[in-house]
Write an enzyme that holds these catalytic residues in place. Structure first.
Site, PDB file in Angstrom:
ATOM      1  N   HIS A 186       3.098  -3.026   4.470  1.00 35.20           N
ATOM      2  CA  HIS A 186       3.348  -1.730   4.139  1.00 35.20           C
ATOM      3  C   HIS A 186       5.047  -1.592   4.221  1.00 35.20           C
ATOM      4  O   HIS A 186       5.736  -1.065   5.249  1.00 35.20           O
ATOM      5  CB  HIS A 186       3.013  -0.795   5.666  1.00 35.20           C
ATOM      6  N   ASP A 191       0.895  -1.396   0.026  1.00 36.68           N
ATOM      7  CA  ASP A 191       0.059  -0.114   0.046  1.00 36.68           C
ATOM      8  C   ASP A 191       0.745   1.309   0.035  1.00 36.68           C
ATOM      9  O   ASP A 191       2.104   1.172   0.515  1.00 36.68           O
ATOM     10  CB  ASP A 191      -0.927   0.342   1.314  1.00 36.68           C
TER      11      ASP A 191
END
Ligand code: ZN
Length: 235
Positions: A196, A52
């Site tokens: 992430h 992301d």
């Protein structure tokens, strides 16, 4: 006295409704229109890695880690970040990864006007195309947040909503060994892993965990695919 009880009952109903709306807005597995995918029901040992908040200065490092293992992943890109770093998203596309839409300004798209929702989605898709990416685009809501307007719009545009069933760095931030252990032991056929790995020093543990996650799942018989390839397994 009686009025007091009616007030209390009214407040309880309101609180219950508000809690329900909140739960619905952050549900990883349900939305009102069009449905969403947090994992694909399949017997095949397929798994999708997703990153992301792309692109960032860490993009080349993550691309190199994936290239070293010959793995394709899906990068959910933010419009404003693509404007700042057009070369970053172009590198992701050129390396053959899937590029997904993660809104223009990474805001929670709940209680927003239809205009804001359309603008957040369409500006981002335009930037993805401007980077030279020609493949299918799916959508991941920032913070997993959506209620009614966003799902309605996404369905009208034919954009699949994709969440995740594993989020190792949420539970073990900064701990590469635990991140790897959680991802490897939690993966099931059809799993979608959210990582992430693209932020700065705070995401170093994710990047450190990545080669081990890939190697372990490969040796357990898993193949890494893009989100769209995984969605195509849907019955
Ligand atoms: Zn995000």
């Amino acid at each position: 006295m009686k009025r007091g009880w009616i007030l209390v009952a009214g407040l309880a109903v309101l609180a219950g409704t508000a809690a329900g709306v909140y739960r619905l807005s952050k549900s990883r597995t349900f939305q009102i229109f069009g449905g969403l995918t947090s994992r694909v029901e399949t017997d095949k040992k397929l798994v999708a890695l997703t990153f992301d908040d792309a692109p960032t200065p860490a993009t080349p490092e993550v691309l190199a880690l994936l290239a070293a293992q010959g793995v394709k992943a899906t990068f959910y890109c933010i419009g404003s970040a693509m404007e700042r770093d057009p070369a970053g998203v172009a590198r992701i596309a050129a390396a053959g990864h899937e590029v997904g839409n993660h809104t223009y300004s990474h805001i929670r798209l709940v209680f927003k006007t239809p205009y804001t929702i359309a603008s957040e989605v369409e500006r981002t898709t335009a930037l993805i195309r401007a980077a030279g990416y020609k493949g299918p685009v799916t959508f991941r809501p920032p913070y997993g947040k959506k209620l009614v307007g966003l799902p309605y719009y996404l369905r009208s545009r034919g954009l699949p909503t994709v969440t995740w069933d594993l989020e190792p760095d949420t539970f073990y931030p900064g701990d590469a060994a635990r991140i790897e252990e959680y991802a490897v032991s939690g993966a099931r056929p059809g799993s979608i892993i959210l990582m992430h790995a693209l932020c700065g020093a705070a995401c170093a543990a994710d990047r450190a965990a990545l080669p081990g996650i890939i190697a372990s799942l490969k040796s357990a018989g898993y193949t890494f695919v893009t989100v769209t390839d995984l969605l195509s397994e849907k019955k």
